[in-house]
Design a protein around this motif. Structure first.
Motif, PDB file in Angstrom:
ATOM      1  N   TRP A  28      -5.503  -1.324  -0.311  1.00 19.64           N
ATOM      2  CA  TRP A  28      -5.627  -0.175   0.261  1.00 19.64           C
ATOM      3  C   TRP A  28      -6.058   0.671   0.037  1.00 19.64           C
ATOM      4  CZ3 TRP A  28       0.421   0.915   2.284  1.00 19.64           C
ATOM      5  CH2 TRP A  28      -0.267   0.929   3.770  1.00 19.64           C
ATOM      6  N   ASN A  29      -6.637   1.504   0.417  1.00 16.73           N
ATOM      7  CA  ASN A  29      -6.838   2.557   0.455  1.00 16.73           C
ATOM      8  C   ASN A  29      -6.138   4.173   0.852  1.00 16.73           C
ATOM      9  OD1 ASN A  29      -8.454   5.129  -0.609  1.00 16.73           O
ATOM     10  ND2 ASN A  29     -10.215   4.906   1.309  1.00 16.73           N
ATOM     11  N   VAL A  30      -4.823   3.751   0.130  1.00 13.59           N
ATOM     12  CA  VAL A  30      -4.139   5.210   0.252  1.00 13.59           C
ATOM     13  C   VAL A  30      -3.637   6.167  -0.989  1.00 13.59           C
ATOM     14  CG1 VAL A  30      -2.789   4.187   2.630  1.00 13.59           C
ATOM     15  CG2 VAL A  30      -2.034   3.633   0.080  1.00 13.59           C
ATOM     16  N   ARG A  31      -3.066   7.005  -0.892  1.00 16.71           N
ATOM     17  CA  ARG A  31      -2.265   7.383  -1.972  1.00 16.71           C
ATOM     18  C   ARG A  31      -0.652   8.278  -1.595  1.00 16.71           C
ATOM     19  NH1 ARG A  31      -6.593  11.496  -4.408  1.00 16.71           N
ATOM     20  NH2 ARG A  31      -7.611  12.646  -2.053  1.00 16.71           N
ATOM     21  N   ILE A  32      -0.063   7.973  -2.862  1.00 13.09           N
ATOM     22  CA  ILE A  32       0.873   8.906  -2.849  1.00 13.09           C
ATOM     23  C   ILE A  32       1.222  10.071  -3.558  1.00 13.09           C
ATOM     24  CG2 ILE A  32       3.771   8.524  -3.050  1.00 13.09           C
ATOM     25  CD1 ILE A  32       2.675   4.870  -3.696  1.00 13.09           C
ATOM     26  N   ALA A  65       7.868  -2.223   7.057  1.00 18.12           N
ATOM     27  CA  ALA A  65       7.057  -2.420   8.299  1.00 18.12           C
ATOM     28  C   ALA A  65       6.772  -1.423   8.792  1.00 18.12           C
ATOM     29  CB  ALA A  65       8.786  -2.533   9.647  1.00 18.12           C
ATOM     30  N   VAL A  66       6.379   0.135   8.208  1.00 19.14           N
ATOM     31  CA  VAL A  66       5.638   1.131   8.981  1.00 19.14           C
ATOM     32  C   VAL A  66       4.425   0.836   7.783  1.00 19.14           C
ATOM     33  CG1 VAL A  66       5.882   3.385   8.499  1.00 19.14           C
ATOM     34  CG2 VAL A  66       8.296   2.288   8.899  1.00 19.14           C
ATOM     35  N   LEU A  67       4.809   0.287   6.604  1.00 16.16           N
ATOM     36  CA  LEU A  67       3.536   0.118   6.414  1.00 16.16           C
ATOM     37  C   LEU A  67       2.560  -0.722   6.527  1.00 16.16           C
ATOM     38  CD1 LEU A  67       5.096   2.520   4.050  1.00 16.16           C
ATOM     39  CD2 LEU A  67       4.217   2.075   2.231  1.00 16.16           C
ATOM     40  N   THR A  68       3.130  -1.749   6.498  1.00 11.21           N
ATOM     41  CA  THR A  68       2.107  -3.035   6.872  1.00 11.21           C
ATOM     42  C   THR A  68       2.032  -2.771   8.366  1.00 11.21           C
ATOM     43  OG1 THR A  68       4.241  -4.488   6.354  1.00 11.21           O
ATOM     44  CG2 THR A  68       2.397  -4.888   8.102  1.00 11.21           C
ATOM     45  N   GLU A 126      -5.577   4.932   6.154  1.00 11.21           N
ATOM     46  CA  GLU A 126      -6.516   5.145   4.992  1.00 11.21           C
ATOM     47  C   GLU A 126      -6.358   7.169   5.080  1.00 11.21           C
ATOM     48  OE1 GLU A 126     -10.407   4.121   4.839  1.00 11.21           O
ATOM     49  OE2 GLU A 126     -10.285   2.869   3.998  1.00 11.21           O
ATOM     50  N   GLY A 127      -5.728   7.489   3.811  1.00  9.52           N
ATOM     51  CA  GLY A 127      -4.672   8.735   3.763  1.00  9.52           C
ATOM     52  C   GLY A 127      -3.768   8.942   2.657  1.00  9.52           C
ATOM     53  N   TRP A 128      -3.359   9.857   3.102  1.00 11.27           N
ATOM     54  CA  TRP A 128      -2.272  10.074   2.319  1.00 11.27           C
ATOM     55  C   TRP A 128      -0.462   9.283   2.772  1.00 11.27           C
ATOM     56  CZ3 TRP A 128      -1.413  12.066  -2.800  1.00 11.27           C
ATOM     57  CH2 TRP A 128      -3.221  12.272  -2.999  1.00 11.27           C
ATOM     58  N   LEU A 129       0.168   9.330   2.169  1.00  7.41           N
ATOM     59  CA  LEU A 129       1.690   8.855   2.303  1.00  7.41           C
ATOM     60  C   LEU A 129       2.227   9.785   1.904  1.00  7.41           C
ATOM     61  CD1 LEU A 129       1.087   4.748   2.317  1.00  7.41           C
ATOM     62  CD2 LEU A 129       1.488   6.015   3.933  1.00  7.41           C
ATOM     63  N   LYS A 176       5.960   3.348  -3.133  1.00  8.14           N
ATOM     64  CA  LYS A 176       4.774   1.903  -4.160  1.00  8.14           C
ATOM     65  C   LYS A 176       4.835   0.677  -4.778  1.00  8.14           C
ATOM     66  CE  LYS A 176       1.498   2.559  -7.995  1.00  8.14           C
ATOM     67  NZ  LYS A 176       1.508   1.501  -7.987  1.00  8.14           N
ATOM     68  N   ARG A 177       6.041   0.359  -4.356  1.00  8.80           N
ATOM     69  CA  ARG A 177       5.851  -1.639  -4.300  1.00  8.80           C
ATOM     70  C   ARG A 177       5.472  -1.361  -3.330  1.00  8.80           C
ATOM     71  NH1 ARG A 177       9.865  -3.840  -0.950  1.00  8.80           N
ATOM     72  NH2 ARG A 177      11.111  -1.382  -0.915  1.00  8.80           N
ATOM     73  N   ILE A 178       5.819  -1.375  -2.405  1.00  7.14           N
ATOM     74  CA  ILE A 178       4.968  -1.608  -0.892  1.00  7.14           C
ATOM     75  C   ILE A 178       3.971  -1.948  -0.953  1.00  7.14           C
ATOM     76  CG2 ILE A 178       4.801  -1.251   1.903  1.00  7.14           C
ATOM     77  CD1 ILE A 178       7.932  -0.203   1.334  1.00  7.14           C
ATOM     78  N   VAL A 179       3.445  -0.426  -1.281  1.00  5.43           N
ATOM     79  CA  VAL A 179       1.653  -0.312  -1.076  1.00  5.43           C
ATOM     80  C   VAL A 179       1.156  -1.123  -2.605  1.00  5.43           C
ATOM     81  CG1 VAL A 179      -0.450   0.778  -1.925  1.00  5.43           C
ATOM     82  CG2 VAL A 179       1.826   2.062  -0.432  1.00  5.43           C
ATOM     83  N   ASP A 180       1.669  -1.831  -3.584  1.00  4.35           N
ATOM     84  CA  ASP A 180       1.501  -3.040  -3.886  1.00  4.35           C
ATOM     85  C   ASP A 180       1.135  -3.890  -3.814  1.00  4.35           C
ATOM     86  OD1 ASP A 180       0.766  -0.909  -6.030  1.00  4.35           O
ATOM     87  OD2 ASP A 180       2.741  -1.430  -7.718  1.00  4.35           O
ATOM     88  N   ARG A 181       2.391  -4.010  -2.812  1.00  7.30           N
ATOM     89  CA  ARG A 181       2.272  -5.456  -2.476  1.00  7.30           C
ATOM     90  C   ARG A 181       1.243  -6.065  -1.621  1.00  7.30           C
ATOM     91  NH1 ARG A 181       4.783  -7.229   2.682  1.00  7.30           N
ATOM     92  NH2 ARG A 181       5.477  -5.668   2.594  1.00  7.30           N
ATOM     93  N   LEU A 182       0.831  -4.801  -0.629  1.00  9.50           N
ATOM     94  CA  LEU A 182      -0.097  -4.904   0.695  1.00  9.50           C
ATOM     95  C   LEU A 182      -1.547  -4.633   0.142  1.00  9.50           C
ATOM     96  CD1 LEU A 182       1.852  -2.814   3.157  1.00  9.50           C
ATOM     97  CD2 LEU A 182       1.747  -4.996   3.193  1.00  9.50           C
ATOM     98  N   SER A 183      -1.618  -4.245  -1.359  1.00  8.12           N
ATOM     99  CA  SER A 183      -3.199  -4.360  -1.575  1.00  8.12           C
ATOM    100  C   SER A 183      -3.032  -5.470  -2.042  1.00  8.12           C
ATOM    101  CB  SER A 183      -3.167  -3.336  -2.162  1.00  8.12           C
ATOM    102  OG  SER A 183      -2.569  -1.566  -2.615  1.00  8.12           O
TER     103      SER A 183
END
Length: 300
Positions: A3-7, A254-257, A265-268, A293-300
């Motif tokens: 997933w092309n996002v950055r934190i 739910a928000v990130l999903t 794609e972009g910044w969180l 980070k935990r959620i992004v990793d799961r969704l990537s």
């Protein structure tokens, strides 16, 4: 597929521009070093950052982070387009030099968000269709100018105490503006506080317009007291209306999903106005990062 996002994070976790008493003594370097150590890839701007593009880029590079974006205080609700185009130039050049793709547009005309003695109920409102339409026309033109002159997209920040606060205001703004010229900055905390008991439902409604995301959590019991007692926005901040993701009741899974499924794609950006004396900056910034980070990793 990754997933092309950055934190990223807003420095408000360390020092508050609107309330200098909250972390006002904390050096910028403390925020940058701690944020980088935690794992954040970028920072939104605050008043302690260098004011010109090259100096800003160099300062951030010292800590291995980049500029996410920066708040711009707009006056288009009550002021003319030409004045805004002139007023924004230095800020937009700074963002452009730092490779920013969006600008956080905060409408401050008539806003009471910075007035600690004024209850939120006294925020400004448009009373006629003509006012909404005229505002949207100016926003469209301004957004078109930002894209043409700087390659930057207008990310409209719905905000407590301003003209666009409640879900109905966001609905109207999105209906009146051109999707190609005006994007939406979706702020989870302001959505909840503004009246969206389910921020995810509001997000889904306007998902195609989202170009930037602020991730803040809420303490609903404090928000309820703020409403019942007629607090100002800043009084609520002092008393803990907001906190970082993972410390309140908003369902960030739910928000990130939803964002992932919608192709965002972009910044969180973790942004949680609170008193660092009560909510230690490093501890809370780390909690917010680890939650996302935990959620992004799961969704990537």
């Amino acid at each position: 597929m990754t997933w092309n996002v950055r934190i990223g994070i807003n420095p408000i976790s360390w020092s508050n521009d609107d309330l200098p008493a909250l972390g006002g003594e904390t050096p910028l370097e403390t925020a940058l070093s701690e944020g980088a150590q935690i794992g954040y890839q970028g920072f939104e701007l605050g008043n302690k950052f260098p004011k010109d593009g090259p100096a800003l880029k160099a300062k951030l590079a010292e800590y291995g982070v980049v500029c996410v974006s920066g708040w711009y205080s707009g006056q288009l609700a009550e002021g003319p387009l030409d004045s805004e185009i002139d007023a924004c130039a230095a800020h937009m050049r700074k963002l452009q030099h730092n490779g920013c793709k969006v600008v956080v547009y905060g409408e401050v005309a008539g806003s009471i968000q910075g007035r600690i003695d004024t209850p939120l109920a006294r925020r400004p409102r448009f009373s006629t269709d003509a006012q909404w339409q005229a505002y949207a026309k100016r926003l469209n033109a301004f957004g078109e100018h930002l894209q043409a002159a700087y390659g930057i997209t207008l990310a409209y920040h719905h905000h407590m105490g301003a003209y666009v606060e409640a879900p109905a205001d966001i609905d109207r703004l999105m209906a009146e503006t051109d999707p190609a010229k005006v994007g939406l900055l979706f702020d989870t905390g302001h959505a909840f506080y503004g009246g969206a008991s389910d921020p995810v439902a509001l997000l889904k409604k306007h998902l195609a317009r989202v170009v930037h995301v602020h991730c803040k959590d809420v303490r609903p019991q404090v928000i309820a007291q703020a409403r019942n007692d007629g607090w100002s926005f800043l009084t609520g901040v002092i008393n803990g209306t907001f906190t970082v993701p993972g410390d309140g009741v908003i369902d960030f899974d739910a928000v990130l999903t939803t964002l992932r499924q919608g192709g965002y794609e972009g910044w969180l950006v973790v942004e949680a106005e609170q008193d660092p004396a009560v909510a230690p900056s490093y501890v809370y910034a780390k909690k917010g990062y680890e939650t996302l980070k935990r959620i992004v990793d799961r969704l990537s």
